[in-house]
Scaffold this motif. Structure first.
Motif, PDB file in Angstrom:
ATOM      1  N   ALA A 114      -8.111  -2.661  -7.029  1.00 39.62           N
ATOM      2  CA  ALA A 114      -7.287  -3.805  -6.839  1.00 39.62           C
ATOM      3  C   ALA A 114      -6.134  -3.512  -6.658  1.00 39.62           C
ATOM      4  N   GLU A 115      -5.442  -3.024  -7.913  1.00 38.02           N
ATOM      5  CA  GLU A 115      -4.123  -2.552  -7.994  1.00 38.02           C
ATOM      6  C   GLU A 115      -3.637  -1.548  -6.809  1.00 38.02           C
ATOM      7  N   GLU A 116      -4.381  -0.381  -6.886  1.00 38.75           N
ATOM      8  CA  GLU A 116      -4.128   0.600  -5.815  1.00 38.75           C
ATOM      9  C   GLU A 116      -4.043   0.181  -4.492  1.00 38.75           C
ATOM     10  N   LYS A 117      -5.034  -0.747  -3.829  1.00 39.21           N
ATOM     11  CA  LYS A 117      -4.844  -1.581  -2.646  1.00 39.21           C
ATOM     12  C   LYS A 117      -3.884  -2.241  -2.442  1.00 39.21           C
ATOM     13  N   ALA A 118      -3.336  -3.131  -3.481  1.00 37.92           N
ATOM     14  CA  ALA A 118      -2.107  -4.022  -3.575  1.00 37.92           C
ATOM     15  C   ALA A 118      -0.820  -3.050  -3.398  1.00 37.92           C
ATOM     16  N   GLU A 119      -0.830  -2.017  -4.165  1.00 41.41           N
ATOM     17  CA  GLU A 119       0.261  -1.061  -3.836  1.00 41.41           C
ATOM     18  C   GLU A 119       0.310  -0.623  -2.430  1.00 41.41           C
ATOM     19  N   VAL A 120      -0.685  -0.257  -1.699  1.00 42.79           N
ATOM     20  CA  VAL A 120      -0.638   0.024  -0.182  1.00 42.79           C
ATOM     21  C   VAL A 120      -0.195  -1.075   0.536  1.00 42.79           C
ATOM     22  N   TRP A 121      -0.533  -2.219   0.348  1.00 43.20           N
ATOM     23  CA  TRP A 121      -0.225  -3.398   1.293  1.00 43.20           C
ATOM     24  C   TRP A 121       1.276  -3.919   0.927  1.00 43.20           C
ATOM     25  N   LEU A 122       1.790  -3.760  -0.351  1.00 46.03           N
ATOM     26  CA  LEU A 122       3.326  -3.877  -0.489  1.00 46.03           C
ATOM     27  C   LEU A 122       4.060  -2.945   0.248  1.00 46.03           C
ATOM     28  N   ALA A 123       3.598  -1.588   0.185  1.00 47.17           N
ATOM     29  CA  ALA A 123       4.388  -0.846   0.827  1.00 47.17           C
ATOM     30  C   ALA A 123       4.423  -1.062   2.541  1.00 47.17           C
ATOM     31  N   LYS A 124       3.193  -1.488   2.949  1.00 43.33           N
ATOM     32  CA  LYS A 124       3.054  -1.828   4.292  1.00 43.33           C
ATOM     33  C   LYS A 124       4.141  -2.713   4.901  1.00 43.33           C
ATOM     34  N   VAL A 125       4.208  -3.875   3.908  1.00 44.75           N
ATOM     35  CA  VAL A 125       5.045  -4.805   4.190  1.00 44.75           C
ATOM     36  C   VAL A 125       6.645  -4.821   3.750  1.00 44.75           C
ATOM     37  N   GLY A 126       6.846  -3.348   3.408  1.00 44.11           N
ATOM     38  CA  GLY A 126       8.313  -3.102   2.806  1.00 44.11           C
ATOM     39  C   GLY A 126       8.806  -3.441   1.446  1.00 44.11           C
ATOM     40  N   LEU A 127       7.745  -3.527   0.790  1.00 42.37           N
ATOM     41  CA  LEU A 127       8.141  -4.032  -0.346  1.00 42.37           C
ATOM     42  C   LEU A 127       7.773  -2.967  -1.807  1.00 42.37           C
ATOM     43  N   ALA A 128       7.672  -1.565  -1.393  1.00 44.00           N
ATOM     44  CA  ALA A 128       7.310  -0.592  -2.377  1.00 44.00           C
ATOM     45  C   ALA A 128       8.073  -0.350  -3.400  1.00 44.00           C
ATOM     46  N   ASN A 129       9.225  -0.916  -3.299  1.00 42.45           N
ATOM     47  CA  ASN A 129      10.301  -0.882  -4.432  1.00 42.45           C
ATOM     48  C   ASN A 129      10.666  -2.246  -5.359  1.00 42.45           C
ATOM     49  N   ARG A 130       9.678  -3.271  -4.722  1.00 39.48           N
ATOM     50  CA  ARG A 130       9.757  -4.486  -5.593  1.00 39.48           C
ATOM     51  C   ARG A 130       8.480  -5.073  -6.178  1.00 39.48           C
ATOM     52  N   MET A 131       7.460  -4.067  -6.288  1.00 40.24           N
ATOM     53  CA  MET A 131       6.195  -4.607  -6.757  1.00 40.24           C
ATOM     54  C   MET A 131       6.099  -5.111  -8.069  1.00 40.24           C
ATOM     55  N   ASN A 132       7.000  -4.574  -9.089  1.00 39.00           N
ATOM     56  CA  ASN A 132       6.974  -5.158 -10.281  1.00 39.00           C
ATOM     57  C   ASN A 132       8.008  -6.474 -10.788  1.00 39.00           C
ATOM     58  N   HIS A 133       8.474  -6.914  -9.469  1.00 38.62           N
ATOM     59  CA  HIS A 133       9.436  -8.104  -9.672  1.00 38.62           C
ATOM     60  C   HIS A 133       8.380  -9.458  -9.387  1.00 38.62           C
ATOM     61  N   LYS A 134       8.952 -10.125 -10.115  1.00 45.89           N
ATOM     62  CA  LYS A 134       8.240 -11.786 -10.151  1.00 45.89           C
ATOM     63  C   LYS A 134       8.818 -12.447  -8.974  1.00 45.89           C
ATOM     64  N   PRO A 135       8.090 -13.465  -8.455  1.00 46.96           N
ATOM     65  CA  PRO A 135       8.717 -14.094  -7.352  1.00 46.96           C
ATOM     66  C   PRO A 135       9.891 -14.840  -7.680  1.00 46.96           C
ATOM     67  N   THR A 136      10.464 -15.222  -8.973  1.00 48.86           N
ATOM     68  CA  THR A 136      11.831 -16.109  -9.006  1.00 48.86           C
ATOM     69  C   THR A 136      12.831 -14.919  -8.665  1.00 48.86           C
ATOM     70  N   THR A 137      12.526 -13.675  -8.653  1.00 50.51           N
ATOM     71  CA  THR A 137      13.563 -12.672  -8.607  1.00 50.51           C
ATOM     72  C   THR A 137      13.343 -12.304  -6.970  1.00 50.51           C
ATOM     73  N   LEU A 138      12.820 -12.400  -6.321  1.00 54.76           N
ATOM     74  CA  LEU A 138      12.600 -12.329  -4.911  1.00 54.76           C
ATOM     75  C   LEU A 138      13.045 -13.201  -4.092  1.00 54.76           C
ATOM     76  N   SER A 139      13.699 -12.730  -2.780  1.00 55.76           N
ATOM     77  CA  SER A 139      14.203 -13.770  -1.670  1.00 55.76           C
ATOM     78  C   SER A 139      12.649 -14.540  -1.110  1.00 55.76           C
ATOM     79  N   GLY A 140      13.190 -15.514  -0.255  1.00 49.82           N
ATOM     80  CA  GLY A 140      12.274 -16.070   0.447  1.00 49.82           C
ATOM     81  C   GLY A 140      11.597 -15.329   1.481  1.00 49.82           C
TER      82      GLY A 140
END
Length: 228
Positions: A114-140
């Motif tokens: 699960a986590e390996e696949k999640a990493e792949v998809w977060l990279a696809k949507v341009g969030l490879a460097n934001r994976m460990n951030h919680k929602p409150t620290t992310l923009s809309g």
């Protein structure tokens, strides 16, 4: 052969302070895997309810929903397992990082990768460097990208998106729309978008307008072979 969803004479209504409100009646629609659709119409016309029925997440008052794979009717549970949903309000778990929000649907299915696949998809949507951030620290826009990755991580056949750009600024809305259409094209998934945004609706191959209880085809661009 691609699968498809059929709505046959579907009607929906609800009770409000003792009165019956009819949203729509006798709708007959087909949603084919690999094509894109937009549902437009005024507020209160039942667009979100129609989307939930299409996804097998809400029961219609009348009529039926059928899911066909290889020309045979499949159980609705099979449709639900093949569906990803993107909400306007993101619906991310605030206590989890972006990575764990995306991995959660796979973990609930017992996927040990699960986590390996999640990493792949977060990279696809341009969030490879934001994976460990919680929602409150992310923009809309970033939160909606996480929600998109979560919907796509198990490679569903259908993506249903309810006003996915409604809470975003123009630039973020454009980026999220690009991701929705391109990722669905890549996965040969159907995309069904409820939107008030005519610019977004025009990107779909087929546009349904839901108004006064009826759903008419506003545009059907059958010549287009791609989702965008």
């Amino acid at each position: 052969m691609n699968s498809q969803i059929q709505l046959i004479n579907v009607s929906q209504q609800f009770s409000d302070q003792g009165a019956t409100v009819h949203l729509f009646s006798n709708l007959n629609l087909v949603i084919q895997q690999g094509r894109s659709y937009a549902i437009t119409g005024p507020s209160g016309s039942g667009k979100s309810s129609l989307l939930m029925i299409m996804a097998g997440l809400e029961q219609p008052h009348a009529g039926r929903l059928s899911y066909f794979t290889s020309n045979t009717i499949a159980p609705l549970d099979s449709l639900r397992r093949s569906t990803g949903f993107v909400f306007q309000q993101f619906h991310l778990l605030p206590e989890l990082s972006a990575l764990h929000n995306v991995a959660l649907p796979l973990k609930l299915r017992g996927d040990k990768y699960a986590e390996e696949k999640a990493e792949v998809w977060l990279a696809k949507v341009g969030l490879a460097n934001r994976m460990n951030h919680k929602p409150t620290t992310l923009s809309g826009g970033e939160q909606q990208r996480v929600a998109l990755a979560r919907a796509l991580v198990f490679e569903p056949k259908y993506i249903f998106a309810d006003e996915p750009t409604g809470n975003l600024d123009a630039n973020s809305a454009h980026d999220v729309a690009d991701l929705l259409f391109s990722c669905c094209e890549e996965q040969n998934a159907a995309l069904v978008v409820v939107t008030h945004c005519q610019k977004l609706a025009r990107r779909a191959q087929r546009v349904f307008n839901l108004e006064f209880g009826h759903c008419g085809v506003q545009r059907d661009d059958a010549r287009r072979g791609a989702l965008c």
